[in-house]
Design an enzyme around this catalytic site. Sequence first.
Site, PDB file in Angstrom:
ATOM      1  N   LYS A 287       0.846  -1.189   0.000  1.00 30.56           N
ATOM      2  CA  LYS A 287       0.000   0.000   0.000  1.00 30.56           C
ATOM      3  C   LYS A 287       0.883   1.241   0.000  1.00 30.56           C
ATOM      4  O   LYS A 287       1.972   1.252   0.592  1.00 30.56           O
ATOM      5  CB  LYS A 287      -0.966   0.022   1.186  1.00 30.56           C
ATOM      6  CG  LYS A 287      -0.358   0.141   2.559  1.00 30.56           C
ATOM      7  CD  LYS A 287      -1.455   0.145   3.621  1.00 30.56           C
ATOM      8  CE  LYS A 287      -0.883   0.332   5.026  1.00 30.56           C
ATOM      9  NZ  LYS A 287      -0.277   1.638   5.260  1.00 30.56           N
TER      10      LYS A 287
ATOM     11  N   LYS B  88       0.334  -0.428   9.790  1.00 34.82           N
ATOM     12  CA  LYS B  88       1.468   0.143   9.072  1.00 34.82           C
ATOM     13  C   LYS B  88       1.177   1.606   8.766  1.00 34.82           C
ATOM     14  O   LYS B  88       0.036   1.995   8.516  1.00 34.82           O
ATOM     15  CB  LYS B  88       1.712  -0.615   7.757  1.00 34.82           C
ATOM     16  CG  LYS B  88       2.080  -2.090   7.957  1.00 34.82           C
ATOM     17  CD  LYS B  88       3.448  -2.240   8.590  1.00 34.82           C
ATOM     18  CE  LYS B  88       3.792  -3.705   8.828  1.00 34.82           C
ATOM     19  NZ  LYS B  88       3.038  -4.305   9.925  1.00 34.82           N
ATOM     20  N   ASP B  89       2.258   2.406   8.738  1.00 37.13           N
ATOM     21  CA  ASP B  89       2.135   3.842   8.542  1.00 37.13           C
ATOM     22  C   ASP B  89       1.334   4.208   7.302  1.00 37.13           C
ATOM     23  O   ASP B  89       1.370   3.517   6.282  1.00 37.13           O
ATOM     24  CB  ASP B  89       3.526   4.474   8.401  1.00 37.13           C
ATOM     25  CG  ASP B  89       4.363   4.311   9.640  1.00 37.13           C
ATOM     26  OD1 ASP B  89       4.600   5.307  10.324  1.00 37.13           O
ATOM     27  OD2 ASP B  89       4.787   3.176   9.924  1.00 37.13           O
ATOM     28  N   ARG B  90       0.651   5.332   7.402  1.00 39.54           N
ATOM     29  CA  ARG B  90      -0.086   5.828   6.237  1.00 39.54           C
ATOM     30  C   ARG B  90       0.866   6.452   5.221  1.00 39.54           C
ATOM     31  O   ARG B  90       0.836   6.094   4.042  1.00 39.54           O
ATOM     32  CB  ARG B  90      -1.119   6.873   6.672  1.00 39.54           C
ATOM     33  CG  ARG B  90      -1.796   7.534   5.466  1.00 39.54           C
ATOM     34  CD  ARG B  90      -2.717   8.663   5.827  1.00 39.54           C
ATOM     35  NE  ARG B  90      -3.160   9.367   4.631  1.00 39.54           N
ATOM     36  CZ  ARG B  90      -3.928  10.453   4.646  1.00 39.54           C
ATOM     37  NH1 ARG B  90      -4.330  10.961   5.795  1.00 39.54           N
ATOM     38  NH2 ARG B  90      -4.282  11.027   3.519  1.00 39.54           N
TER      39      ARG B  90
ATOM     40  N   GLY C 145      -0.330   5.587  11.462  1.00 40.33           N
ATOM     41  CA  GLY C 145       0.026   4.696  12.547  1.00 40.33           C
ATOM     42  C   GLY C 145       1.457   4.256  12.441  1.00 40.33           C
ATOM     43  O   GLY C 145       2.083   4.344  11.395  1.00 40.33           O
TER      44      GLY C 145
END
Length: 362
Positions: free
Chosen positions: A56, A85-87, A359
């Site tokens: 992503k 997981k981080d945006r 996140g």
Amino acid sequence: MTTIMPHPALDPPLLTPDLPGVGGRIKVRPEDFEVEEVPSYEPSGEGDHLYLWVEKRDVGPEFLARTIAQRLGTHAGAVGTAGLKDRHAVTRQWVSVPKEVEPRLKHVDGDGIRVLKVSRHNNKLKPGHLRGNTFRLLVRGADATKADALATILDRVKTQGMPNYYGPQRFGRDGGTVDLGFKCLAGTQPKRLRPFVYKFALSAVQSLLFNDYLGRRVTDGLFRTVLSGDVMMKWPFGGLFVAEDVPAEQARFDARETVTGGPMFGSRTFATAGPAAEREAVILRDHKLSPAAFAGFGKLMGGTRRHNLVYLDDLTAAWDPDGLRLAFTLPSGCYATILLREVMKANPDDATGAEEEGGEEE
């Protein structure tokens, strides 16, 4: 609303305060922050669940499962992930879905989501089915004249270990999540909080208390010192026990067989003894809490132990025309932003090129 900011546990002491940082900015572009999941196990190739290795790009973790469910014509609860997981990043992770949706897999790709490979396994992925995360980060505009200081910072982190603090994103914007958590602990929270919000707020309190405890240990020069009564944890994983023979346990600690374990306070936290127990009691007293404050919350505040430090044996750094590139692997639940604080000497939240923080690895 009254907040507890500022609080030193939200900006804990550095391991390398004597060394200048390289400054710079992170997450200017999604590809500047790459995160790849290290799973607890590989899919077996057989079973009732499809395992999708998903990439992503600039997609929020809460959006991922919901979007995949919609595109596959199933409900969000049927989609399993091991961690958030981080945006503002490019991330790769396993996602599990029921095998019945296989004919619709072609609909998943699009808007920053891409399926890279497909396998099968006999169980749904659940939070915690994760060994760690591998990071490849670019710090744009880093000051190359600080290269010598950087080398010393990285050597100290690799030799002594990285303080295993929780990152600032754990506590919410301006400490709002941990503020709410203290209200939940006291029973004065707003009504009808969503279960996830309630759980995360209580966890933020535990995280803040841990940061406070560990920060005081760093400040007092006890980061790599075993105290009588410390809870020791086998490294990288294994059982817990109380340090009684301090010289022997210090030798095991120095040999990287064990690390000291800090408190995630709760009703059933594995107990310390002696001087180590008194240090933990001071943390609770300073926050006007007692062990009884954690009773009545069941599993939400059962309590546990967390490694006070983690070793980054694969940590590397390289300079290129765009800035400083860092690569390393962290165990599940550890924060890349803690390393970046040491390297940049800045709060990564303030040095991001993104509009807002997503996140962190969990």
